[in-house]
Scaffold this motif. Sequence first.
Motif, mmCIF file in Angstrom:
data_model
loop_
_atom_site.group_PDB
_atom_site.id
_atom_site.type_symbol
_atom_site.label_atom_id
_atom_site.label_comp_id
_atom_site.label_asym_id
_atom_site.label_seq_id
_atom_site.Cartn_x
_atom_site.Cartn_y
_atom_site.Cartn_z
ATOM 1 N N LEU A 126 6.624 -22.107 32.546
ATOM 2 C CA LEU A 126 7.046 -23.163 31.628
ATOM 3 C C LEU A 126 7.193 -22.629 30.212
ATOM 4 O O LEU A 126 6.616 -21.599 29.860
ATOM 5 C CB LEU A 126 6.000 -24.289 31.616
ATOM 6 N N GLY A 127 7.930 -23.391 29.401
ATOM 7 C CA GLY A 127 8.151 -23.007 28.007
ATOM 8 C C GLY A 127 7.041 -23.475 27.081
ATOM 9 O O GLY A 127 7.124 -23.290 25.870
ATOM 10 N N THR A 128 6.007 -24.090 27.651
ATOM 11 C CA THR A 128 4.882 -24.582 26.855
ATOM 12 C C THR A 128 3.722 -23.590 26.961
ATOM 13 O O THR A 128 3.844 -22.571 27.637
ATOM 14 C CB THR A 128 4.450 -25.958 27.384
ATOM 15 N N ILE A 129 2.600 -23.878 26.302
ATOM 16 C CA ILE A 129 1.455 -22.978 26.385
ATOM 17 C C ILE A 129 0.154 -23.760 26.170
ATOM 18 O O ILE A 129 -0.037 -24.387 25.138
ATOM 19 C CB ILE A 129 1.580 -21.795 25.384
ATOM 20 N N SER A 130 -0.704 -23.687 27.160
ATOM 21 C CA SER A 130 -1.968 -24.408 27.092
ATOM 22 C C SER A 130 -2.912 -23.737 26.096
ATOM 23 O O SER A 130 -2.966 -22.515 25.996
ATOM 24 C CB SER A 130 -2.603 -24.414 28.483
ATOM 25 N N GLN A 131 -3.665 -24.568 25.371
ATOM 26 C CA GLN A 131 -4.701 -24.033 24.474
ATOM 27 C C GLN A 131 -6.041 -24.617 24.870
ATOM 28 O O GLN A 131 -6.988 -24.601 24.094
ATOM 29 C CB GLN A 131 -4.393 -24.427 23.022
ATOM 30 N N PRO A 182 10.788 -19.265 30.936
ATOM 31 C CA PRO A 182 12.047 -19.751 30.370
ATOM 32 C C PRO A 182 11.830 -20.229 28.930
ATOM 33 O O PRO A 182 10.711 -20.606 28.564
ATOM 34 C CB PRO A 182 12.416 -20.923 31.278
ATOM 35 N N TYR A 183 12.891 -20.203 28.135
ATOM 36 C CA TYR A 183 12.785 -20.583 26.723
ATOM 37 C C TYR A 183 12.300 -22.023 26.594
ATOM 38 O O TYR A 183 12.782 -22.922 27.274
ATOM 39 C CB TYR A 183 14.142 -20.455 26.028
ATOM 40 N N GLY A 184 11.330 -22.207 25.716
ATOM 41 C CA GLY A 184 10.844 -23.565 25.455
ATOM 42 C C GLY A 184 10.290 -23.610 24.056
ATOM 43 O O GLY A 184 10.134 -22.580 23.404
ATOM 44 N N LEU A 185 9.988 -24.812 23.598
ATOM 45 C CA LEU A 185 9.585 -24.963 22.200
ATOM 46 C C LEU A 185 8.077 -25.051 22.009
ATOM 47 O O LEU A 185 7.599 -25.215 20.909
ATOM 48 C CB LEU A 185 10.293 -26.170 21.575
ATOM 49 N N GLY A 186 7.307 -24.957 23.114
ATOM 50 C CA GLY A 186 5.866 -24.836 22.953
ATOM 51 C C GLY A 186 5.093 -26.135 23.015
ATOM 52 O O GLY A 186 5.649 -27.205 23.279
ATOM 53 N N THR A 187 3.817 -26.001 22.739
ATOM 54 C CA THR A 187 2.881 -27.118 22.927
ATOM 55 C C THR A 187 2.307 -27.601 21.609
ATOM 56 O O THR A 187 1.550 -26.890 20.950
ATOM 57 C CB THR A 187 1.746 -26.686 23.879
ATOM 58 N N TYR A 188 2.695 -28.786 21.219
ATOM 59 C CA TYR A 188 2.164 -29.510 20.058
ATOM 60 C C TYR A 188 2.805 -30.876 20.153
ATOM 61 O O TYR A 188 3.714 -31.092 20.976
ATOM 62 C CB TYR A 188 2.530 -28.823 18.713
ATOM 63 N N GLY A 189 2.361 -31.809 19.313
ATOM 64 C CA GLY A 189 2.953 -33.147 19.348
ATOM 65 C C GLY A 189 2.858 -33.774 20.735
ATOM 66 O O GLY A 189 3.720 -34.568 21.107
ATOM 67 N N SER A 190 1.837 -33.414 21.502
ATOM 68 C CA SER A 190 1.658 -33.924 22.883
ATOM 69 C C SER A 190 2.982 -33.952 23.638
ATOM 70 O O SER A 190 3.288 -34.918 24.336
ATOM 71 C CB SER A 190 1.032 -35.325 22.877
ATOM 72 N N ARG A 191 3.743 -32.880 23.507
ATOM 73 C CA ARG A 191 5.077 -32.878 24.084
ATOM 74 C C ARG A 191 5.133 -32.226 25.457
ATOM 75 O O ARG A 191 6.155 -32.307 26.139
ATOM 76 C CB ARG A 191 6.078 -32.214 23.124
ATOM 77 N N SER A 192 4.052 -31.558 25.885
ATOM 78 C CA SER A 192 4.155 -30.788 27.123
ATOM 79 C C SER A 192 4.438 -31.678 28.328
ATOM 80 O O SER A 192 5.339 -31.386 29.119
ATOM 81 C CB SER A 192 2.874 -29.984 27.348
#
Length: 808
Positions: free
Chosen positions: A522-527, A561-571
């Motif tokens: 995924l294009g997101t990333i867990s913290q 794949p290209y993604g914009l990452g994890t913030y703004g509860s967007r995942s």
Amino acid sequence: MKDEISRDDRVANLKGMGCSRKRVEDARFTQGKGNYVDDIKLDGMLFGDFVRSPYAHARVTNIDTSAALKVPGVLAVLTAADLAPLGLHWMPTLAGDKQMVLADGKVLFQGQEVAFVVAVDRYAAADGIDAVVVDYEELPVIVDPFESQQSDVVLREDLVALDGSIPPGAHGPRKHHNHIFTWSAGDKDPTLEVIANAEVVAEASMYYHRTHPCPLETCGCVASMDKVNGKLTLWGTFQAPHAIRTVVSLISGIEEHNIRVISPDIGGGFGNKVGAYSGYVCSVVASIVTGKPVKWIEDRMDNLMTTAFARDYHMTGKIAATPEGRITGLWCHVTADHGAFDACADPSKFPAGFMNICTGSYDIPTAFLEVDGVYTNKAPGGVSYRCSFRVTEAVYFIERMIEVLAIKLNMDAAELRRINFIRKEQFPYKAALGWEYDSGDYHTAWDKALATVDYAGLRAEQAQRVADFKAGKTRKIMGIGLSFFTEIVGAGPVKNCDILGLGMFDSCEIRIHPTGSAIARLGTISQGQGHATTFAQILASEIGLPADSITIEEGDTDTAPYGLGTYGSRSTPVAGAATAMAGRKIRAKAQMIAAWLLEVHDNDVEFDVDRFVVKGSPERFKTMKEIAFAAYNQAIPGLEPGLEAVSYYDPPNMTYPFGAYVCVMDIDVDTGVTEIRRFYALDDCGTRINPMIIEGQVHGGLTEALAVALGQEIAYDKMGNVKTGTLMDFFLPTAWEVPNYETDFTVTPSPHHPIGAKGVGESPHVGGVPCFSNAVQDAFRPFGNIHTNMPHDHWRIWQMANKLGLHG
Ligand code: MCN
Ligand code: CUM
């Protein structure tokens, strides 16, 4: 073929959506096997660290690095003069401003990066830092944004034209040399008219203080430039690894395919790790210069004093209503203190984030919002800390305005909310400030919350307590904190939302292996949010393979794949949707394979949990496991071998989770000590993927809300010194302060999300802060309190009591 296990068991075996599947991440975290940035150790790796400014505003007249270069183990010292020929002494911020990488002639906040010392290890770097001699000439310091807009002192000399005029900024004209932007939403004149003619108008000014996300792991990176193949690898605590890759490519000129960005395990982000920091740029340059890998890891003070802060909003409001309590208009002005550089992490078109959701959960016909962004001598950053792009501020504002209006109307604040809620049948609801709320059922949630806590009983108890206090029978007063919030998460739509021109879609790529297991990237990333657990659950339900057989991978730009990452509860709203959509592509191909294997037409098979069955003949089926094997090993006419899919998902709208919170608090007026007797949190995040993880998110967000409301702040003195730069002074709640939370839910699916899920990560913080604050303020309402600013630490609560004459 006869099936021996029941359908219920087949569903249970998948551990799909709705199941409280245990976190797969925890096996490594609980055994100390996590792999964080500081765990990365490469051959010959060097360590870089900063000389930082002790002053909040000063001219830098000279930097002498000669003694530092003689310190054993020190290899290089970078200053702005070294970076200038590369054009890297300044860098673009996410907000369209630019920021000094290293002090270029002056410093603008305490702790600002002045020089970067590269040494064989952290200790030699520290000795080198001590040996760098910097000559400063102090300048007048401005920490107050109102004073800043009147002052002759020019903070950003780089933003003044040669003729002395003030050129426009990234968000339009600037009114003063220390002014950044004015941004507005809604209808000004109609709103002013409604307020002028209203029978009831309540007003309040409130300061939502500056605070900081303070993740357990501070920010850091390791840069490694391989001069043989020209490839740069950058490991770091990045919440948006692909965006970092693109930005690094654009500012360094290194082609994007030669840059690999890796976010390994991240020890909490909370928004602190979205932006770009000087440490990243300096580590990359130092690695190029020395030919060795270079690590940079902040210490706690660096993190608290210099990386992305949160809030710092001065908000003034007017709310108009009928005598019966029907709200007719809302006006809000914000003075936003952005510090020395505008480095807020908002979508480009929203310089004040989604502050224009400040009409909240209420059907307010007319509204106007105006925000002025201002420079001061404080650290840059902003928007971080479980905020959904300033929704924390917006919800705090409206939930305080409601309480202030209730006082003015002499009305119960729960009832005032109820009569103004957007009604279920009004969704999709177009708000006065522009947003279209996708779905909601506020009355059901509110009634459930009030019934569960026995609201009427609590009010009766409170009345008795007030009487007892006045009769001298007790020194403890009681507050009932209410809050009802609507969030806006899942940025999203590319047409509205971009960061630095990068559209905010997200992605998922799935590869099914022949034996019926899979990997999805995924294009997101867990913290810490548990993506490896929950995204596998979405796929399990969508493609009928057990979650335990699906690996989820994030954070490596060479593979994900290209993604914009994890913030703004967007995942969940965005990458979660991409995951479901990619799963459906897999299923569509699986259907064709199943039909061929079962020798029927494609339309004659249907998906059932973990298999395709022939319609009307449940005994004739092919399991997904069998189908996966066939996809690779049988020549199927008209179909390519393999079972893979990718989805890039551009959401049609954001999602609007909501919730109803109640806090019951006792306060000792003589000590200011607060005791949270009960905290009830009802969250509606649409379809629930993993109830246990949701509950964990709620507990975490509420605890951070407690922190912010009851004591946490980044405070400055008049000289611009950070007064709360260590964990001795910066309040982090422990098990001692944290109450027992009761969680609850309703389910109102998002109509446009493929599985109906809305985000939840930031909700408890957004709704929690006003709830804790309202509890304190409500306790003092019977004694004349209208509004008192946070943080409500014991000392300030004592002062509240004192001011209201409760000590004499
Ligand atoms: N989830 C679910 N069902 C839903 C919605 C979410 O089961 N209907 C699950 C998700 O699958 C995911 C978790 O809940 O595992 C959070 O999902 P989501 O709301 O989509 O938020 P993100 O994953 O995008 O996380 C970002 C959010 C933000 S912006 C901050 S700030 C924050 C937060 O998450 N930072 C955190 N929670 C955090 N939790 C931890 N442990 N660490 C952080 O840094
Ligand atoms: Cu605003 S804090 Mo979160 O969006 O990473």
